[in-house]
Motif scaffolding. Structure first.
Motif, PDB file in Angstrom:
ATOM      1  N   HIS A   1      42.740  34.761  31.478  1.00 50.03           N
ATOM      2  CA  HIS A   1      42.635  35.640  32.640  1.00 50.03           C
ATOM      3  C   HIS A   1      42.124  37.033  32.253  1.00 50.03           C
ATOM      4  CE1 HIS A   1      45.103  32.524  34.547  1.00 50.03           C
ATOM      5  NE2 HIS A   1      44.652  32.998  35.696  1.00 50.03           N
ATOM      6  N   SER A   2      41.534  37.162  31.082  1.00 46.76           N
ATOM      7  CA  SER A   2      41.038  38.448  30.593  1.00 46.76           C
ATOM      8  C   SER A   2      39.536  38.589  30.847  1.00 46.76           C
ATOM      9  CB  SER A   2      41.308  38.553  29.082  1.00 46.76           C
ATOM     10  OG  SER A   2      40.616  39.642  28.528  1.00 46.76           O
ATOM     11  N   LEU A   3      39.152  39.717  31.439  1.00 45.78           N
ATOM     12  CA  LEU A   3      37.721  39.991  31.636  1.00 45.78           C
ATOM     13  C   LEU A   3      37.001  40.113  30.299  1.00 45.78           C
ATOM     14  CD1 LEU A   3      37.860  42.589  34.552  1.00 45.78           C
ATOM     15  CD2 LEU A   3      37.077  40.222  34.672  1.00 45.78           C
ATOM     16  N   LEU A   4      37.676  40.689  29.303  1.00 46.43           N
ATOM     17  CA  LEU A   4      37.049  40.852  27.987  1.00 46.43           C
ATOM     18  C   LEU A   4      36.760  39.499  27.347  1.00 46.43           C
ATOM     19  CD1 LEU A   4      39.089  43.855  26.516  1.00 46.43           C
ATOM     20  CD2 LEU A   4      36.850  43.885  27.647  1.00 46.43           C
ATOM     21  N   ILE A   5      37.707  38.588  27.414  1.00 45.71           N
ATOM     22  CA  ILE A   5      37.497  37.245  26.858  1.00 45.71           C
ATOM     23  C   ILE A   5      36.399  36.542  27.643  1.00 45.71           C
ATOM     24  CG2 ILE A   5      38.564  34.993  26.423  1.00 45.71           C
ATOM     25  CD1 ILE A   5      39.588  37.311  24.596  1.00 45.71           C
TER      26      ILE A   5
ATOM     27  N   ILE B   1      47.755  40.047  36.286  1.00 50.03           N
ATOM     28  CA  ILE B   1      46.597  39.863  35.411  1.00 50.03           C
ATOM     29  C   ILE B   1      46.372  41.130  34.590  1.00 50.03           C
ATOM     30  CG2 ILE B   1      44.109  39.366  35.368  1.00 50.03           C
ATOM     31  CD1 ILE B   1      46.003  37.063  36.364  1.00 50.03           C
ATOM     32  N   GLN B   2      46.203  40.941  33.287  1.00 50.27           N
ATOM     33  CA  GLN B   2      45.871  42.034  32.377  1.00 50.27           C
ATOM     34  C   GLN B   2      44.382  41.897  32.037  1.00 50.27           C
ATOM     35  OE1 GLN B   2      48.573  42.009  29.007  1.00 50.27           O
ATOM     36  NE2 GLN B   2      50.267  41.431  30.333  1.00 50.27           N
ATOM     37  N   PRO B   3      43.512  42.468  32.879  1.00 47.91           N
ATOM     38  CA  PRO B   3      42.068  42.218  32.735  1.00 47.91           C
ATOM     39  C   PRO B   3      41.470  42.695  31.415  1.00 47.91           C
ATOM     40  CG  PRO B   3      42.485  43.910  34.381  1.00 47.91           C
ATOM     41  CD  PRO B   3      43.812  43.362  33.980  1.00 47.91           C
ATOM     42  N   LEU B   4      42.125  43.626  30.730  1.00 48.94           N
ATOM     43  CA  LEU B   4      41.584  44.135  29.467  1.00 48.94           C
ATOM     44  C   LEU B   4      42.344  43.587  28.257  1.00 48.94           C
ATOM     45  CD1 LEU B   4      40.919  47.812  30.569  1.00 48.94           C
ATOM     46  CD2 LEU B   4      39.341  45.859  30.555  1.00 48.94           C
ATOM     47  N   TRP B   5      43.109  42.525  28.448  1.00 53.90           N
ATOM     48  CA  TRP B   5      43.822  41.897  27.347  1.00 53.90           C
ATOM     49  C   TRP B   5      42.805  41.403  26.328  1.00 53.90           C
ATOM     50  CZ3 TRP B   5      43.971  37.313  24.768  1.00 53.90           C
ATOM     51  CH2 TRP B   5      45.088  37.062  23.995  1.00 53.90           C
ATOM     52  N   PRO B   6      42.978  41.528  25.054  1.00 55.86           N
ATOM     53  CA  PRO B   6      44.132  41.972  24.279  1.00 55.86           C
ATOM     54  C   PRO B   6      44.123  43.462  23.953  1.00 55.86           C
ATOM     55  CG  PRO B   6      42.548  41.020  22.780  1.00 55.86           C
ATOM     56  CD  PRO B   6      41.957  40.923  24.172  1.00 55.86           C
ATOM     57  N   VAL B   7      43.149  44.210  24.466  1.00 56.36           N
ATOM     58  CA  VAL B   7      43.039  45.634  24.167  1.00 56.36           C
ATOM     59  C   VAL B   7      44.096  46.447  24.909  1.00 56.36           C
ATOM     60  CG1 VAL B   7      41.504  47.639  24.323  1.00 56.36           C
ATOM     61  CG2 VAL B   7      40.580  45.405  23.682  1.00 56.36           C
ATOM     62  N   SER B   8      44.402  46.035  26.131  1.00 53.02           N
ATOM     63  CA  SER B   8      45.337  46.793  26.959  1.00 53.02           C
ATOM     64  C   SER B   8      46.171  45.838  27.815  1.00 53.02           C
ATOM     65  CB  SER B   8      44.567  47.751  27.873  1.00 53.02           C
ATOM     66  OG  SER B   8      45.416  48.346  28.819  1.00 53.02           O
ATOM     67  N   SER B   9      47.398  46.236  28.092  1.00 50.73           N
ATOM     68  CA  SER B   9      48.249  45.436  28.968  1.00 50.73           C
ATOM     69  C   SER B   9      48.291  46.029  30.376  1.00 50.73           C
ATOM     70  CB  SER B   9      49.664  45.337  28.389  1.00 50.73           C
ATOM     71  OG  SER B   9      50.228  46.628  28.286  1.00 50.73           O
ATOM     72  N   VAL B  10      47.389  46.956  30.665  1.00 54.06           N
ATOM     73  CA  VAL B  10      47.323  47.565  31.992  1.00 54.06           C
ATOM     74  C   VAL B  10      47.083  46.455  33.021  1.00 54.06           C
ATOM     75  CG1 VAL B  10      45.901  49.043  33.482  1.00 54.06           C
ATOM     76  CG2 VAL B  10      46.510  49.787  31.190  1.00 54.06           C
ATOM     77  N   HIS B  11      47.807  46.543  34.129  1.00 50.01           N
ATOM     78  CA  HIS B  11      47.657  45.546  35.182  1.00 50.01           C
ATOM     79  C   HIS B  11      47.947  46.167  36.546  1.00 50.01           C
ATOM     80  CE1 HIS B  11      51.965  45.612  34.372  1.00 50.01           C
ATOM     81  NE2 HIS B  11      52.111  45.224  35.617  1.00 50.01           N
TER      82      HIS B  11
END
Length: 178
Positions: free
Chosen positions: A81-85, A124-134
């Motif tokens: 569920h990560s945008l980065l991934i 959803i943590q869209p910037l995972w694994p860099v950030s846990s912001v949600h």
């Protein structure tokens, strides 16, 4: 969002895009990637729980205090569920296929919808694994949101049906000119 709605939204988007672009999006693959994050996150735990129930290792399909734990599922959930991934996979697929793999955008649509329709453990943590912001969104299972989701899907598919390309019948054109 529930997995059925994800599949339907992705199908509608793929049908719309196929009517507008010369390079077609394969509907089946688009829908697969539209539901992929949930399949990847929940299929193995579901199969394990069913197996444990059938073999008597547990008496319920629901998690139990002191029962088998599947904490690794949350890491997998965050990953898919990560945008980065997603961006990494999309770029890698583009490089390997030597073209954009548009069907993967179903995955992106899934993430985008989930960002605003999940909260709590499943936020959803869209910037995972860099950030846990949600964002704590509106839970998709909220009755009015669930009703609005499916009403909107009915409207979308009705609009797609109404605007579908009509086949050209040569005989019809000829008869009209007579």
């Amino acid at each position: 969002m529930d997995i059925v709605a994800h599949g339907l939204y992705t199908a509608a988007a793929a049908i719309f895009v196929n009517r507008r672009l010369a390079a077609p999006v394969r509907l089946g693959w688009a829908v697969f990637f539209g539901v992929f994050p949930d399949l990847a996150s929940f299929t193995v735990p579901a199969v394990l729980r069913i197996w444990w129930r059938l073999t008597g290792a547990t008496t319920t399909l629901l998690p139990q205090p002191g029962g088998p734990r599947l904490d690794w599922v949350f890491g997998l959930y965050n990953c898919v569920h990560s945008l980065l991934i997603f961006v990494l996979v999309f770029v890698a697929a583009w490089i390997i296929a030597r073209r954009p793999v548009w069907e993967l955008l179903g995955w992106l649509l899934h993430i985008a919808v989930d960002i605003v329709t999940h909260r709590g453990w499943f936020a959803i943590q869209p910037l995972w694994p860099v950030s846990s912001v949600h964002l704590d969104g509106i839970p998709w299972e909220t009755p009015w949101l669930l009703a609005a989701t499916y009403a909107f899907l009915v409207a979308i598919f009705f609009a797609l049906w109404r605007t579908r390309p009509q086949p050209f019948h040569q005989g019809t054109a000829h008869r009209q000119s007579l």
